[in-house]
Design a protein around this motif. Sequence first.
Motif: not given
Length: 204
Positions: A182-204
């Motif tokens: 469960l913890l691995v799933s939560v941390f991995a999901t948040v990490a993926l969200v952070a990666r997606s957010s980083r990519r969106k911010a880089e495109a701004l």
Amino acid sequence: MEAAYGRHAWRGVYLNDGRGNGYFAPGWDGRRLARNMRRVQRILTALTVAVALFFTGWVVREYQNNINYYRLAKSGVAATAVVGAVGVEHSYRAGRSSNRYVTETTAEVRYQVDGQVYDGVLEDRMSYGDSYPEPEWATGESVLLYTEPGEPESFVEYDAYLEDRDGPFTGAMVFLAAIGSLLVSVFATVALVARSSRRKAEAL
């Protein structure tokens, strides 16, 4: 600039005026937001790996210990040991929701195999939520050991819990494996969200 997040996402870092018009809070820009999201991504990725390794290592170690116990219980040499000196240490840990009273017991034992006398040490750690547990052993008590054939210095103590089971997997192992997953799933999901957010911010 089109808004990519919710109305007050990231606590004022990237805002939406409610009409679809996005803007940065003072002192922020796409590069700074991307840099912060990269840090979050790295931290969460490291946590994911660390938690996965910790819980996997714990389960594997317990599994191997239980396998070794069953092997000695089946093919080892049984010996009755007498408890000698016993050392007891108490510790207390206060938590937000509960307290832990911990008792650690160390006992010296002496036993005989094929006419030869051997000395060993037993260790135990128990914790309760309301009082200190009683020491696991007392001087003069007899305990059953399973010793390694040809190497009596190596032994395991009789474990009634494992004796009543059909296999090396225990309820505690399954529970902690589920918590770890469960913890691995939560941390991995948040990490993926952070990666997606980083990519969106880089495109701004």
